[in-house]
Motif scaffolding. Sequence first.
Motif, short mmCIF file in Angstrom:
data_model
loop_
_atom_site.label_atom_id
_atom_site.label_comp_id
_atom_site.label_asym_id
_atom_site.label_seq_id
_atom_site.Cartn_x
_atom_site.Cartn_y
_atom_site.Cartn_z
N ALA A 125 -8.28 -3.06 22.85
CA ALA A 125 -7.63 -1.79 23.16
C ALA A 125 -6.46 -2.03 24.12
N TRP A 126 -6.70 -2.81 25.16
CA TRP A 126 -5.64 -3.09 26.13
C TRP A 126 -4.47 -3.82 25.48
N LEU A 127 -4.78 -4.84 24.68
CA LEU A 127 -3.74 -5.63 24.04
C LEU A 127 -2.95 -4.80 23.03
N ALA A 129 -11.68 0.78 19.08
CA ALA A 129 -12.55 0.36 20.17
C ALA A 129 -13.33 1.54 20.74
N ALA A 130 -12.64 2.64 21.01
CA ALA A 130 -13.30 3.81 21.59
C ALA A 130 -14.33 4.39 20.63
N GLY A 131 -13.97 4.54 19.37
CA GLY A 131 -14.91 5.07 18.39
C GLY A 131 -16.14 4.20 18.24
N ALA A 132 -15.94 2.89 18.26
CA ALA A 132 -17.08 1.97 18.13
C ALA A 132 -18.00 2.06 19.34
N LEU A 133 -17.43 2.14 20.52
CA LEU A 133 -18.26 2.23 21.72
C LEU A 133 -19.03 3.54 21.76
N LEU A 191 -11.69 10.48 14.83
CA LEU A 191 -11.62 11.50 15.87
C LEU A 191 -10.92 10.97 17.12
N THR A 192 -11.28 9.79 17.55
CA THR A 192 -10.60 9.22 18.73
C THR A 192 -9.14 8.91 18.40
N GLY A 193 -8.86 8.54 17.16
CA GLY A 193 -7.47 8.32 16.76
C GLY A 193 -6.66 9.61 16.79
N LEU A 194 -7.28 10.70 16.37
CA LEU A 194 -6.61 12.00 16.42
C LEU A 194 -6.29 12.39 17.86
N VAL A 195 -7.26 12.22 18.74
CA VAL A 195 -7.05 12.54 20.16
C VAL A 195 -5.93 11.67 20.73
N LEU A 196 -5.95 10.39 20.41
CA LEU A 196 -4.92 9.48 20.89
C LEU A 196 -3.54 9.86 20.36
N THR A 197 -3.46 10.19 19.08
CA THR A 197 -2.18 10.57 18.47
C THR A 197 -1.63 11.84 19.10
N VAL A 198 -2.48 12.84 19.28
CA VAL A 198 -2.04 14.09 19.90
C VAL A 198 -1.60 13.84 21.35
N ALA A 199 -2.34 13.00 22.07
CA ALA A 199 -1.96 12.70 23.45
C ALA A 199 -0.62 11.98 23.49
N LEU A 200 -0.42 11.00 22.63
CA LEU A 200 0.87 10.29 22.59
C LEU A 200 2.00 11.23 22.19
N TRP A 201 1.74 12.08 21.23
CA TRP A 201 2.74 13.05 20.79
C TRP A 201 3.13 13.95 21.96
#
Length: 155
Positions: free
Chosen positions: A24-26, A146-150, A110-120
């Motif tokens: 995730a960091w990389l 990574a977030a979804g898997a955890l 779901l975590t990808g959607l949250v990330l995309t909206v946050a970046l947007w």
Amino acid sequence: MPVAPLSAVIWESALLAVPAGYAAWLDWRERRLPNWLCGVTLLAGVVVTMAASGAAALPTHLLHAGVALLAGMALFAPGLIGGGDAKFYAAVAVWFPLSAGFRLLFLVALTGLVLTVALWGLVWRRQRGAGPSGQPRTVPYGVAIAAGALVGQVW
């Protein structure tokens, strides 16, 4: 699906958190997920699966990883996702049996959607206040994987 003891869930989550956190960091920093990291994540998932559930559980985990890799490569071919994202998702998928495949896919999406909206939102705010700026062209989907898997490990 049988419920694992809490101590097993904690150990498995902690062991997944190491490669997932680094990925995730990389991916956030450099927008890349190297092959060696995908390989380490896959190998660690195989070892953890065998230690936690025995060798009899391994085929369904490997099948999940294989299906995930085929689907990821199908999405990579037309450029919908990056190759590193496809390989990293498959490596993470080996941590879950095939029966948990849709749950993992849902949590990553779901975590990808949250990330995309946050970046947007960040890009929109930056552009609104200071005019056009360097808008990121890609979403670091390794963060969502990574977030979804955890989340999937503990839920």
